[in-house]
Design a protein around this motif. Structure first.
Motif, PDB file in Angstrom:
ATOM      1  N   THR A 290       0.825  -1.206   0.000  1.00 55.14           N
ATOM      2  CA  THR A 290       0.000   0.000   0.000  1.00 55.14           C
ATOM      3  C   THR A 290       0.864   1.263   0.000  1.00 55.14           C
ATOM      4  O   THR A 290       0.451   2.299  -0.530  1.00 55.14           O
ATOM      5  N   GLY A 291       2.039   1.193   0.619  1.00 55.93           N
ATOM      6  CA  GLY A 291       2.870   2.384   0.772  1.00 55.93           C
ATOM      7  C   GLY A 291       2.328   3.353   1.797  1.00 55.93           C
ATOM      8  O   GLY A 291       2.883   4.432   2.011  1.00 55.93           O
ATOM      9  N   ARG A 292       1.243   2.955   2.469  1.00 58.60           N
ATOM     10  CA  ARG A 292       0.611   3.820   3.489  1.00 58.60           C
ATOM     11  C   ARG A 292       0.777   3.175   4.857  1.00 58.60           C
ATOM     12  O   ARG A 292       0.029   2.260   5.210  1.00 58.60           O
ATOM     13  N   TYR A 293       1.749   3.626   5.584  1.00 60.93           N
ATOM     14  CA  TYR A 293       2.026   3.094   6.912  1.00 60.93           C
ATOM     15  C   TYR A 293       2.707   4.194   7.716  1.00 60.93           C
ATOM     16  O   TYR A 293       3.129   5.218   7.169  1.00 60.93           O
ATOM     17  N   ARG A 294       2.812   3.984   9.011  1.00 63.87           N
ATOM     18  CA  ARG A 294       3.446   4.967   9.883  1.00 63.87           C
ATOM     19  C   ARG A 294       4.772   4.426  10.415  1.00 63.87           C
ATOM     20  O   ARG A 294       4.887   3.215  10.653  1.00 63.87           O
ATOM     21  N   THR A 295       5.734   5.288  10.605  1.00 62.74           N
ATOM     22  CA  THR A 295       7.000   4.895  11.216  1.00 62.74           C
ATOM     23  C   THR A 295       7.317   5.856  12.357  1.00 62.74           C
ATOM     24  O   THR A 295       7.005   7.044  12.279  1.00 62.74           O
ATOM     25  N   VAL A 296       7.933   5.323  13.395  1.00 64.25           N
ATOM     26  CA  VAL A 296       8.384   6.142  14.527  1.00 64.25           C
ATOM     27  C   VAL A 296       9.800   5.711  14.878  1.00 64.25           C
ATOM     28  O   VAL A 296      10.030   4.555  15.259  1.00 64.25           O
ATOM     29  N   ILE A 297      10.750   6.620  14.747  1.00 63.61           N
ATOM     30  CA  ILE A 297      12.132   6.319  15.098  1.00 63.61           C
ATOM     31  C   ILE A 297      12.274   6.321  16.615  1.00 63.61           C
ATOM     32  O   ILE A 297      11.907   7.291  17.283  1.00 63.61           O
ATOM     33  N   GLY A 298      12.767   5.226  17.154  1.00 62.76           N
ATOM     34  CA  GLY A 298      12.943   5.111  18.594  1.00 62.76           C
ATOM     35  C   GLY A 298      11.674   4.830  19.356  1.00 62.76           C
ATOM     36  O   GLY A 298      11.672   4.848  20.588  1.00 62.76           O
ATOM     37  N   GLY A 299      10.583   4.559  18.647  1.00 65.14           N
ATOM     38  CA  GLY A 299       9.306   4.288  19.303  1.00 65.14           C
ATOM     39  C   GLY A 299       8.424   3.423  18.435  1.00 65.14           C
ATOM     40  O   GLY A 299       8.907   2.624  17.627  1.00 65.14           O
ATOM     41  N   PHE A 300       7.103   3.621  18.592  1.00 70.66           N
ATOM     42  CA  PHE A 300       6.159   2.800  17.835  1.00 70.66           C
ATOM     43  C   PHE A 300       4.878   3.592  17.599  1.00 70.66           C
ATOM     44  O   PHE A 300       4.434   4.341  18.474  1.00 70.66           O
ATOM     45  N   PRO A 301       4.261   3.438  16.414  1.00 73.93           N
ATOM     46  CA  PRO A 301       3.030   4.180  16.118  1.00 73.93           C
ATOM     47  C   PRO A 301       1.898   3.807  17.077  1.00 73.93           C
ATOM     48  O   PRO A 301       1.628   2.618  17.282  1.00 73.93           O
ATOM     49  N   PRO A 302       1.228   4.793  17.664  1.00 77.69           N
ATOM     50  CA  PRO A 302       0.103   4.508  18.570  1.00 77.69           C
ATOM     51  C   PRO A 302      -0.972   3.675  17.874  1.00 77.69           C
ATOM     52  O   PRO A 302      -1.303   3.912  16.712  1.00 77.69           O
ATOM     53  N   LYS A 303      -1.484   2.684  18.592  1.00 71.56           N
ATOM     54  CA  LYS A 303      -2.558   1.800  18.115  1.00 71.56           C
ATOM     55  C   LYS A 303      -2.197   1.097  16.801  1.00 71.56           C
ATOM     56  O   LYS A 303      -3.078   0.715  16.034  1.00 71.56           O
ATOM     57  N   GLY A 304      -0.930   0.906  16.575  1.00 72.15           N
ATOM     58  CA  GLY A 304      -0.496   0.186  15.379  1.00 72.15           C
ATOM     59  C   GLY A 304      -0.427  -1.304  15.670  1.00 72.15           C
ATOM     60  O   GLY A 304       0.520  -1.774  16.304  1.00 72.15           O
ATOM     61  N   ARG A 305      -1.409  -2.045  15.224  1.00 67.69           N
ATOM     62  CA  ARG A 305      -1.497  -3.468  15.563  1.00 67.69           C
ATOM     63  C   ARG A 305      -1.120  -4.402  14.431  1.00 67.69           C
ATOM     64  O   ARG A 305      -0.911  -5.589  14.664  1.00 67.69           O
ATOM     65  N   PHE A 306      -1.038  -3.888  13.202  1.00 69.09           N
ATOM     66  CA  PHE A 306      -0.750  -4.749  12.065  1.00 69.09           C
ATOM     67  C   PHE A 306       0.177  -4.034  11.079  1.00 69.09           C
ATOM     68  O   PHE A 306       0.242  -2.803  11.041  1.00 69.09           O
ATOM     69  N   ALA A 307       0.863  -4.834  10.269  1.00 73.98           N
ATOM     70  CA  ALA A 307       1.648  -4.308   9.148  1.00 73.98           C
ATOM     71  C   ALA A 307       1.785  -5.414   8.114  1.00 73.98           C
ATOM     72  O   ALA A 307       2.020  -6.581   8.464  1.00 73.98           O
ATOM     73  N   GLY A 308       1.610  -5.076   6.858  1.00 72.49           N
ATOM     74  CA  GLY A 308       1.783  -6.053   5.791  1.00 72.49           C
ATOM     75  C   GLY A 308       3.262  -6.287   5.516  1.00 72.49           C
ATOM     76  O   GLY A 308       4.079  -5.364   5.594  1.00 72.49           O
ATOM     77  N   ARG A 309       3.605  -7.518   5.178  1.00 66.76           N
ATOM     78  CA  ARG A 309       5.001  -7.832   4.888  1.00 66.76           C
ATOM     79  C   ARG A 309       5.534  -6.978   3.742  1.00 66.76           C
ATOM     80  O   ARG A 309       6.684  -6.538   3.760  1.00 66.76           O
ATOM     81  N   ALA A 310       4.708  -6.745   2.736  1.00 64.30           N
ATOM     82  CA  ALA A 310       5.144  -5.934   1.595  1.00 64.30           C
ATOM     83  C   ALA A 310       5.445  -4.507   2.026  1.00 64.30           C
ATOM     84  O   ALA A 310       6.407  -3.887   1.540  1.00 64.30           O
ATOM     85  N   ASP A 311       4.656  -3.970   2.947  1.00 64.77           N
ATOM     86  CA  ASP A 311       4.895  -2.602   3.407  1.00 64.77           C
ATOM     87  C   ASP A 311       6.107  -2.519   4.335  1.00 64.77           C
ATOM     88  O   ASP A 311       6.817  -1.503   4.348  1.00 64.77           O
ATOM     89  N   VAL A 312       6.359  -3.571   5.112  1.00 66.60           N
ATOM     90  CA  VAL A 312       7.576  -3.589   5.932  1.00 66.60           C
ATOM     91  C   VAL A 312       8.806  -3.585   5.030  1.00 66.60           C
ATOM     92  O   VAL A 312       9.777  -2.859   5.265  1.00 66.60           O
ATOM     93  N   ALA A 313       8.756  -4.386   3.959  1.00 69.30           N
ATOM     94  CA  ALA A 313       9.861  -4.397   2.995  1.00 69.30           C
ATOM     95  C   ALA A 313      10.040  -3.020   2.362  1.00 69.30           C
ATOM     96  O   ALA A 313      11.166  -2.533   2.201  1.00 69.30           O
TER      97      ALA A 313
END
Length: 210
Positions: A166-189
């Protein structure tokens, strides 16, 4: 760029290889069994190696701009492989003077998101308890990174999904996106490839989630 991908037959690893080739990069995919890698391309080199021997993988990282790793346990019984195999990669990179390394870790290894509610903390605690050995392995892996001379980044997704990029995801350096419970493998890549040249992510854990 010239990239080397470890764990190239895994879900995230295959996506890294595929997306990197589509972006025009030269890719060396390090695998134990080439038959398990369905991705093909003119700029792809498939490098068969035993990851128990740093000397065997040195040619795969020599002269590369960056190394990306999807290595890790695929089940609880495999706990320990992330640290062991990543140590091999680190030894090979340091021997060849290659500095940039991005690896897949996991959200529970990092800090809780700011403002996490009771449900998020409960889910995180339950998952951490069930996968305790896996996360212990990933923490040890990140400790190996911190002791290394590499310019590392540990990418920490939550529960992974198989879904289109999707290319639509959130990133947080040194932390984690609030209420972020899922991520697609393709988007992690996709996120890992985007971070490859991002100096702000060097020697940092980065949370990635929808």
């Amino acid at each position: 760029m010239k990239l080397t991908v470890f764990g190239a037959t895994g879900g995230i690893g295959q996506e890294i290889v595929r997306q990197a080739l589509e972006a025009g990069h030269e890719v060396t995919a390090v695998v134990r069994d080439p038959a398990r890698l369905p991705v093909t391309g003119e700029r792809l080199e498939v490098f068969r190696a035993d990851l128990g021997d740093p000397a065997a993988v040195r040619p795969a990282v020599a002269g590369r701009d960056a190394v990306l790793s999807g290595l890790g346990a695929r089940r609880r019984a495999d706990a320990g492989v992330a640290t062991r195999l990543t140590r091999t990669v680190l030894d090979a990179m340091e021997a060849e003077g290659v500095r940039r390394l991005l690896v897949v870790s996991a959200a529970p290894v990092g800090p809780e998101p700011e403002g996490a509610g009771l449900l998020d903390r409960a889910v995180r605690g339950a998952v951490s308890a069930v996968l305790k050995d896996v996360y212990t392995d990933l923490r040890a892996m990140e400790a190996e990174l911190a002791r290394s001379a590499t310019d590392w980044t540990a990418v920490r997704p939550p529960q992974l999904q198989d879904k289109p990029l999707t290319g639509r995801y959130r990133t947080v350096i040194g932390g984690f996106p609030p209420k972020g419970r899922f991520a697609g493998r393709a988007d992690v890549a996709h996120a890992m490839l985007a971070m490859t040249e991002d100096a702000g992510t060097v020697k940092q854990g980065v949370g990635v989630a929808y």
